[in-house]
Design a protein around this motif. Structure first.
Motif, mmCIF file in Angstrom:
data_model
loop_
_atom_site.group_PDB
_atom_site.id
_atom_site.type_symbol
_atom_site.label_atom_id
_atom_site.label_comp_id
_atom_site.label_asym_id
_atom_site.label_seq_id
_atom_site.Cartn_x
_atom_site.Cartn_y
_atom_site.Cartn_z
ATOM 1 N N ASP A 1 47.949 45.846 30.877
ATOM 2 C CA ASP A 1 46.964 46.905 30.916
ATOM 3 C C ASP A 1 45.541 46.365 30.917
ATOM 4 O OD1 ASP A 1 49.026 48.687 30.909
ATOM 5 O OD2 ASP A 1 48.914 49.070 28.767
ATOM 6 N N TYR A 2 45.357 45.106 30.581
ATOM 7 C CA TYR A 2 44.011 44.568 30.459
ATOM 8 C C TYR A 2 43.622 43.633 31.595
ATOM 9 C CZ TYR A 2 44.263 46.604 25.872
ATOM 10 O OH TYR A 2 44.392 47.492 24.842
ATOM 11 N N ILE A 3 44.559 43.368 32.517
ATOM 12 C CA ILE A 3 44.233 42.505 33.645
ATOM 13 C C ILE A 3 44.643 43.166 34.950
ATOM 14 C CG2 ILE A 3 44.435 40.351 32.348
ATOM 15 C CD1 ILE A 3 47.104 39.929 33.948
ATOM 16 N N LYS A 4 43.978 42.727 36.016
ATOM 17 C CA LYS A 4 44.353 43.104 37.371
ATOM 18 C C LYS A 4 44.842 41.823 38.036
ATOM 19 C CE LYS A 4 41.116 43.677 40.515
ATOM 20 N NZ LYS A 4 40.033 44.239 41.327
ATOM 21 N N ALA A 5 46.006 41.882 38.639
ATOM 22 C CA ALA A 5 46.557 40.750 39.369
ATOM 23 C C ALA A 5 46.836 41.208 40.793
ATOM 24 C CB ALA A 5 47.849 40.253 38.712
ATOM 25 N N CYS A 6 46.387 40.414 41.772
ATOM 26 C CA CYS A 6 46.587 40.809 43.165
ATOM 27 C C CYS A 6 46.518 39.592 44.071
ATOM 28 C CB CYS A 6 45.523 41.822 43.580
ATOM 29 S SG CYS A 6 43.828 41.185 43.566
ATOM 30 N N THR A 7 47.001 39.771 45.307
ATOM 31 C CA THR A 7 46.714 38.773 46.324
ATOM 32 C C THR A 7 45.294 39.059 46.787
ATOM 33 O OG1 THR A 7 47.685 40.160 48.055
ATOM 34 C CG2 THR A 7 49.113 38.478 47.061
ATOM 35 N N CYS A 8 44.564 38.018 47.130
ATOM 36 C CA CYS A 8 43.141 38.191 47.408
ATOM 37 C C CYS A 8 42.704 37.293 48.553
ATOM 38 C CB CYS A 8 42.329 37.914 46.147
ATOM 39 S SG CYS A 8 42.610 36.264 45.463
ATOM 40 N N ASP A 9 41.413 37.366 48.848
ATOM 41 C CA ASP A 9 40.862 36.611 49.967
ATOM 42 C C ASP A 9 40.521 35.159 49.625
ATOM 43 O OD1 ASP A 9 38.661 36.924 48.365
ATOM 44 O OD2 ASP A 9 37.437 37.937 49.869
ATOM 45 N N GLY A 10 40.648 34.773 48.401
ATOM 46 C CA GLY A 10 40.394 33.391 48.012
ATOM 47 C C GLY A 10 39.001 33.147 47.460
ATOM 48 N N SER A 11 38.201 34.179 47.365
ATOM 49 C CA SER A 11 36.851 34.046 46.838
ATOM 50 C C SER A 11 36.859 34.277 45.330
ATOM 51 C CB SER A 11 35.944 35.074 47.510
ATOM 52 O OG SER A 11 34.708 35.147 46.864
ATOM 53 N N ILE A 12 35.992 33.580 44.621
ATOM 54 C CA ILE A 12 35.890 33.733 43.173
ATOM 55 C C ILE A 12 34.857 34.807 42.821
ATOM 56 C CG2 ILE A 12 34.194 31.920 42.798
ATOM 57 C CD1 ILE A 12 37.288 32.303 40.626
ATOM 58 N N SER A 13 34.456 35.600 43.815
ATOM 59 C CA SER A 13 33.426 36.626 43.632
ATOM 60 C C SER A 13 33.823 37.640 42.563
ATOM 61 C CB SER A 13 33.179 37.361 44.945
ATOM 62 O OG SER A 13 34.330 38.084 45.318
ATOM 63 N N LYS A 14 32.822 38.396 42.125
ATOM 64 C CA LYS A 14 33.096 39.406 41.100
ATOM 65 C C LYS A 14 32.700 40.754 41.655
ATOM 66 C CE LYS A 14 32.379 40.220 36.222
ATOM 67 N NZ LYS A 14 31.800 39.728 35.005
ATOM 68 N N PRO A 15 33.554 41.716 41.785
ATOM 69 C CA PRO A 15 34.993 41.661 41.511
ATOM 70 C C PRO A 15 35.743 40.983 42.656
ATOM 71 C CG PRO A 15 34.437 43.818 42.355
ATOM 72 C CD PRO A 15 33.129 43.041 42.243
ATOM 73 N N PHE A 16 36.973 40.604 42.394
ATOM 74 C CA PHE A 16 37.795 40.001 43.430
ATOM 75 C C PHE A 16 38.047 41.014 44.542
ATOM 76 C CE2 PHE A 16 39.478 37.213 39.919
ATOM 77 C CZ PHE A 16 39.001 36.027 40.448
ATOM 78 N N THR A 17 38.191 40.507 45.763
ATOM 79 C CA THR A 17 38.542 41.360 46.892
ATOM 80 C C THR A 17 40.041 41.248 47.107
ATOM 81 O OG1 THR A 17 36.385 40.924 47.872
ATOM 82 C CG2 THR A 17 38.071 41.878 49.306
ATOM 83 N N CYS A 18 40.783 42.240 46.623
ATOM 84 C CA CYS A 18 42.238 42.236 46.752
ATOM 85 C C CYS A 18 42.636 42.677 48.157
ATOM 86 C CB CYS A 18 42.865 43.172 45.726
ATOM 87 S SG CYS A 18 42.615 42.622 44.023
ATOM 88 N N ASN A 19 43.808 42.238 48.604
ATOM 89 C CA ASN A 19 44.321 42.664 49.904
ATOM 90 C C ASN A 19 45.835 42.770 49.860
ATOM 91 O OD1 ASN A 19 45.561 40.083 50.511
ATOM 92 N ND2 ASN A 19 43.538 39.309 51.012
ATOM 93 N N THR A 20 46.395 43.291 50.913
ATOM 94 C CA THR A 20 47.856 43.388 51.044
ATOM 95 C C THR A 20 48.297 42.699 52.329
ATOM 96 O OG1 THR A 20 47.624 45.543 52.108
ATOM 97 C CG2 THR A 20 48.031 45.538 49.720
ATOM 98 N N ASN A 21 47.604 41.619 52.686
ATOM 99 C CA ASN A 21 47.918 40.896 53.916
ATOM 100 C C ASN A 21 49.342 40.356 53.893
ATOM 101 O OD1 ASN A 21 45.249 41.337 54.476
ATOM 102 N ND2 ASN A 21 44.611 39.214 54.252
ATOM 103 N N ILE A 22 49.963 40.366 55.059
ATOM 104 C CA ILE A 22 51.268 39.723 55.223
ATOM 105 C C ILE A 22 50.991 38.242 55.437
ATOM 106 C CG2 ILE A 22 53.336 39.583 56.642
ATOM 107 C CD1 ILE A 22 52.912 42.552 57.325
#
Length: 181
Positions: free
Chosen positions: A1-22
């Motif tokens: 509940d306290y974290i977001k986990a996702c596949t992302c674009d590889g940037s350490i930016s804030k917030p992370f840019t999550c994606n659903t790329n195949i």
């Protein structure tokens, strides 16, 4: 509940840019973990693995960090609010017959940011009684079918073989002419 986990674009930016790329054979597995609460920081990533049937890729192992630094990397934000992990996906995860999925899962330990402890907050009470707060995560990633472009490879390989053979024949003619001189 306290974290977001996702596949992302590889940037350490804030917030992370999550994606659903195949993900394809030449893509990196980029996993981003981010604290959803300003009062919480990521203390450390305890484990991270990718599983598909009998295939397991251990990326971060409990207590020892990256399993193989040659194929994986881990970056933590300066404010400890997020972690990015990238890894090469072994070819054994890709099928020549169809696309597939793999499960990425792990455990991250959170800590209170700074030295403040507010007794009124529910998470603080849990942390005071047990120290760091363990948070597990899991997600499914889509993997492309591993397609071979046989016709294109055959043409380019055939041209390369012809060029090498022509070069060797030319070299043989030159050496033969030189030896006769």
């Amino acid at each position: 509940d306290y974290i977001k986990a996702c596949t992302c674009d590889g940037s350490i930016s804030k917030p992370f840019t999550c994606n659903t790329n195949i993900l394809g054979v030449d893509d990196l597995l980029n996993i981003c973990l981010e604290s959803l609460d300003a009062e919480m920081q990521i203390n450390y990533l305890d484990s991270l693995k990718m599983v598909q049937g009998d295939n397991t890729l251990n990326i971060v192992s409990s207590g020892s960090g990256l399993v193989d630094g040659d194929i994986s990397s881990k970056t933590t934000r300066a404010d400890e609010s997020g972690v990015h992990v990238a890894s090469i996906i072994p070819a054994s995860f890709f099928s020549y017959e169809n696309s597939g999925t793999a499960e990425v899962s792990g455990v991250v330990f959170l800590k209170l940011s700074g030295s403040r402890r507010r007794l009124a907050a529910e998470i603080d009470r849990a942390l005071q009684s047990s120290g760091d707060q363990e948070s597990a995560f899991s997600m499914e990633v889509q993997l492309e079918k591993n397609e071979l472009d046989v016709a294109a490879d055959a043409d380019s390989n055939g041209a390369a073989i012809y060029a090498v053979m022509t070069g060797l024949i030319g070299l043989g003619t030159t050496v033969g002419a030189f030896m006769m001189w």
